[in-house]
Design a protein around this motif. Structure first.
Motif, PDB file in Angstrom:
ATOM      1  N   SER A 229       0.844  -1.401   0.331  1.00 49.90           N
ATOM      2  CA  SER A 229       0.315   0.141   0.475  1.00 49.90           C
ATOM      3  C   SER A 229       1.027   1.172  -0.281  1.00 49.90           C
ATOM      4  CB  SER A 229      -0.776  -0.248   1.372  1.00 49.90           C
ATOM      5  OG  SER A 229      -1.537   0.931   1.220  1.00 49.90           O
ATOM      6  N   TRP A 230       1.467   2.062  -1.250  1.00 52.91           N
ATOM      7  CA  TRP A 230       1.822   3.427  -1.210  1.00 52.91           C
ATOM      8  C   TRP A 230       0.848   3.788  -0.501  1.00 52.91           C
ATOM      9  CZ3 TRP A 230      -0.371   7.709  -3.363  1.00 52.91           C
ATOM     10  CH2 TRP A 230      -1.624   6.947  -4.467  1.00 52.91           C
ATOM     11  N   GLN A 231      -0.648   4.260  -0.590  1.00 56.16           N
ATOM     12  CA  GLN A 231      -1.584   4.729   0.285  1.00 56.16           C
ATOM     13  C   GLN A 231      -0.563   5.529   1.821  1.00 56.16           C
ATOM     14  OE1 GLN A 231      -2.157   2.494  -1.366  1.00 56.16           O
ATOM     15  NE2 GLN A 231      -3.909   3.041  -3.339  1.00 56.16           N
ATOM     16  N   ALA A 232      -0.873   4.181   2.158  1.00 53.70           N
ATOM     17  CA  ALA A 232      -0.604   3.793   3.534  1.00 53.70           C
ATOM     18  C   ALA A 232       0.604   4.548   3.738  1.00 53.70           C
ATOM     19  CB  ALA A 232      -0.170   2.651   4.292  1.00 53.70           C
ATOM     20  N   HIS A 233       2.011   4.397   3.327  1.00 56.32           N
ATOM     21  CA  HIS A 233       3.391   4.685   3.517  1.00 56.32           C
ATOM     22  C   HIS A 233       3.551   6.187   3.011  1.00 56.32           C
ATOM     23  CE1 HIS A 233       5.199   0.910   2.088  1.00 56.32           C
ATOM     24  NE2 HIS A 233       4.214   0.570   3.177  1.00 56.32           N
ATOM     25  N   LEU A 234       2.135   7.268   2.210  1.00 56.83           N
ATOM     26  CA  LEU A 234       2.223   8.252   1.385  1.00 56.83           C
ATOM     27  C   LEU A 234       1.579   9.060   2.537  1.00 56.83           C
ATOM     28  CD1 LEU A 234       2.916  11.213  -0.004  1.00 56.83           C
ATOM     29  CD2 LEU A 234       0.784  10.051  -1.417  1.00 56.83           C
ATOM     30  N   PHE A 235       0.920   8.540   3.004  1.00 55.21           N
ATOM     31  CA  PHE A 235      -0.239   9.377   4.197  1.00 55.21           C
ATOM     32  C   PHE A 235       0.080   8.842   5.058  1.00 55.21           C
ATOM     33  CE2 PHE A 235      -3.273   9.373   0.455  1.00 55.21           C
ATOM     34  CZ  PHE A 235      -3.497  10.380   0.288  1.00 55.21           C
ATOM     35  N   GLY A 236       0.602   8.651   5.382  1.00 52.57           N
ATOM     36  CA  GLY A 236       1.142   8.036   6.873  1.00 52.57           C
ATOM     37  C   GLY A 236       2.418   8.742   7.285  1.00 52.57           C
ATOM     38  N   ALA A 237       3.763   8.880   5.823  1.00 55.05           N
ATOM     39  CA  ALA A 237       4.244  10.693   5.577  1.00 55.05           C
ATOM     40  C   ALA A 237       4.143  11.083   6.661  1.00 55.05           C
ATOM     41  CB  ALA A 237       5.621   9.932   4.847  1.00 55.05           C
ATOM     42  N   ILE A 238       2.598  11.475   5.738  1.00 50.77           N
ATOM     43  CA  ILE A 238       2.200  12.973   6.068  1.00 50.77           C
ATOM     44  C   ILE A 238       1.249  13.107   7.070  1.00 50.77           C
ATOM     45  CG2 ILE A 238      -0.114  14.500   4.812  1.00 50.77           C
ATOM     46  CD1 ILE A 238       0.185  13.215   1.862  1.00 50.77           C
ATOM     47  N   GLY A 239       0.959  12.178   7.592  1.00 50.10           N
ATOM     48  CA  GLY A 239       0.833  12.686   9.558  1.00 50.10           C
ATOM     49  C   GLY A 239       1.486  12.904  10.276  1.00 50.10           C
ATOM     50  N   GLY A 240       3.321  12.397   9.631  1.00 50.98           N
ATOM     51  CA  GLY A 240       4.121  12.294  10.715  1.00 50.98           C
ATOM     52  C   GLY A 240       4.429  13.383  10.584  1.00 50.98           C
ATOM     53  N   GLY A 241       4.438  14.143   9.273  1.00 55.55           N
ATOM     54  CA  GLY A 241       5.727  15.411   8.868  1.00 55.55           C
ATOM     55  C   GLY A 241       3.986  16.568   9.881  1.00 55.55           C
ATOM     56  N   LEU A 242       2.972  16.613   9.759  1.00 58.69           N
ATOM     57  CA  LEU A 242       2.078  17.569  10.033  1.00 58.69           C
ATOM     58  C   LEU A 242       1.924  17.536  12.002  1.00 58.69           C
ATOM     59  CD1 LEU A 242      -1.441  16.917   7.988  1.00 58.69           C
ATOM     60  CD2 LEU A 242       0.490  18.788   8.217  1.00 58.69           C
ATOM     61  N   ALA A 243       2.259  16.800  11.910  1.00 61.10           N
ATOM     62  CA  ALA A 243       2.411  16.344  14.098  1.00 61.10           C
ATOM     63  C   ALA A 243       4.122  17.547  14.514  1.00 61.10           C
ATOM     64  CB  ALA A 243       2.362  14.487  14.095  1.00 61.10           C
ATOM     65  N   ALA A 244       4.912  16.956  13.194  1.00 61.17           N
ATOM     66  CA  ALA A 244       5.823  17.984  13.142  1.00 61.17           C
ATOM     67  C   ALA A 244       5.581  19.254  12.997  1.00 61.17           C
ATOM     68  CB  ALA A 244       7.387  17.820  12.904  1.00 61.17           C
ATOM     69  N   LEU A 245       5.489  19.431  12.399  1.00 59.08           N
ATOM     70  CA  LEU A 245       4.517  20.774  11.857  1.00 59.08           C
ATOM     71  C   LEU A 245       3.517  21.750  12.437  1.00 59.08           C
ATOM     72  CD1 LEU A 245       4.240  21.234   8.100  1.00 59.08           C
ATOM     73  CD2 LEU A 245       6.640  21.782   9.348  1.00 59.08           C
ATOM     74  N   GLY A 246       2.766  20.804  13.292  1.00 63.65           N
ATOM     75  CA  GLY A 246       2.173  20.807  14.476  1.00 63.65           C
ATOM     76  C   GLY A 246       2.865  21.514  15.225  1.00 63.65           C
ATOM     77  N   GLY A 247       3.476  20.731  15.720  1.00 60.83           N
ATOM     78  CA  GLY A 247       4.457  20.900  17.053  1.00 60.83           C
ATOM     79  C   GLY A 247       4.968  22.259  16.545  1.00 60.83           C
ATOM     80  N   ARG A 248       5.089  21.997  16.098  1.00 61.82           N
ATOM     81  CA  ARG A 248       6.639  23.203  15.953  1.00 61.82           C
ATOM     82  C   ARG A 248       5.472  25.393  15.819  1.00 61.82           C
ATOM     83  NH1 ARG A 248       6.427  27.079  11.529  1.00 61.82           N
ATOM     84  NH2 ARG A 248       8.617  28.695  11.092  1.00 61.82           N
ATOM     85  N   ARG A 249       3.706  24.660  15.379  1.00 58.12           N
ATOM     86  CA  ARG A 249       3.025  25.741  15.172  1.00 58.12           C
ATOM     87  C   ARG A 249       2.432  26.231  17.165  1.00 58.12           C
ATOM     88  NH1 ARG A 249       0.625  23.191  10.868  1.00 58.12           N
ATOM     89  NH2 ARG A 249      -1.003  21.975  11.903  1.00 58.12           N
ATOM     90  N   ARG A 250       2.214  25.242  17.443  1.00 56.11           N
ATOM     91  CA  ARG A 250       1.990  25.774  19.511  1.00 56.11           C
ATOM     92  C   ARG A 250       3.407  25.976  19.769  1.00 56.11           C
ATOM     93  NH1 ARG A 250       0.234  20.072  17.863  1.00 56.11           N
ATOM     94  NH2 ARG A 250       1.272  19.211  19.196  1.00 56.11           N
ATOM     95  N   ALA A 251       4.590  25.042  19.857  1.00 54.80           N
ATOM     96  CA  ALA A 251       4.961  25.941  20.514  1.00 54.80           C
ATOM     97  C   ALA A 251       5.658  27.837  19.426  1.00 54.80           C
ATOM     98  CB  ALA A 251       7.181  25.456  19.913  1.00 54.80           C
ATOM     99  N   VAL A 252       5.581  28.193  19.015  1.00 57.24           N
ATOM    100  CA  VAL A 252       5.635  29.547  18.275  1.00 57.24           C
ATOM    101  C   VAL A 252       4.651  30.068  19.168  1.00 57.24           C
ATOM    102  CG1 VAL A 252       5.148  31.177  16.779  1.00 57.24           C
ATOM    103  CG2 VAL A 252       6.713  28.749  16.291  1.00 57.24           C
ATOM    104  N   SER A 253       3.735  29.622  18.922  1.00 59.44           N
ATOM    105  CA  SER A 253       2.216  30.233  19.954  1.00 59.44           C
ATOM    106  C   SER A 253       2.518  30.287  21.656  1.00 59.44           C
ATOM    107  CB  SER A 253       0.910  29.665  19.409  1.00 59.44           C
ATOM    108  OG  SER A 253       0.729  28.734  19.992  1.00 59.44           O
ATOM    109  N   ALA A 254       2.929  29.461  22.313  1.00 62.55           N
ATOM    110  CA  ALA A 254       2.569  29.529  22.987  1.00 62.55           C
ATOM    111  C   ALA A 254       3.043  30.744  23.705  1.00 62.55           C
ATOM    112  CB  ALA A 254       3.816  28.042  23.666  1.00 62.55           C
TER     113      ALA A 254
END
Length: 198
Positions: free
Chosen positions: A173-198
């Protein structure tokens, strides 16, 4: 008298306990699946089936066979520990992002009725997180360390990750691979936004 500051901080070993326990659970499930006269893989993610959405949670814990589990174990431990070094809360948050976004993307973009199992959705999620963690608003020394780790991870796993998305073998499943990577990337970027706004 107050306790030393180090007493409240988790030990290095305990930081890595979460990914080790996750992998141990997968091995126990695979062993029970092999011993019992039934198969757990039917509880995986079944695309375009509302009942199959439970596979978002269960699918990453299940594997088609021992070879499938063994292939996922090494990268999951290495990349999972690189996430878990920031603590158990961060590890489980990234795991949830990868599982949910990876699962929903797979459910939507795979052929109806396709059954998907395996921890590769998490492996790709941890990879995406480690690579994009470079953009966290940490101190310069931490960002340089994150960049060095990301570079090593890209050298070690980058080819396999690209192949897992753009040159996936039949039945993978390339879909699981691609969207799993997107999920991990969003977790990294989401953590960045929370840290900036804190």
């Amino acid at each position: 008298m107050s306790a030393p500051a180090t007493a409240a901080q988790p030990s290095t070993f305990s930081r890595f306990l979460a990914p080790v326990l996750l992998v141990a659970a997968m091995w126990v499930i695979q062993f029970v699946d092999a011993v019992l006269p039934l198969s757990f893989t039917g509880f995986g993610l079944r695309s375009w089936d509302l009942q199959g959405l439970l596979g978002i949670v269960l699918g990453p814990l299940l594997h088609a066979n021992w070879a499938h589990l063994i292939a996922n174990t090494g990268p999951l431990l290495v990349l999972g520990c690189l996430v878990a070094v920031e603590g158990a809360v961060r590890f489980w948050t990234v795991t949830a992002f990868a599982a949910v976004i990876g699962g929903l993307g797979t459910w939507l973009f795979n052929a109806p009725g396709t059954l998907t199992v395996g921890a590769s959705v998490l492996v790709f999620g941890y990879f995406g997180y480690v690579v994009l963690r470079v953009f966290s608003p940490a101190r310069l020394a931490h960002r340089l360390l994150y960049a060095a780790i990301a570079l090593i991870v890209i050298v070690l796993y980058g080819g396999a990750m690209l192949g897992g998305v753009f040159d996936a073998a039949a039945g993978v499943s390339w879909q699981a691979h691609l969207f799993g990577a997107i999920g991990g990337g969003l977790a990294a970027l989401g953590g960045r936004r929370r840290a900036v706004s804190a």
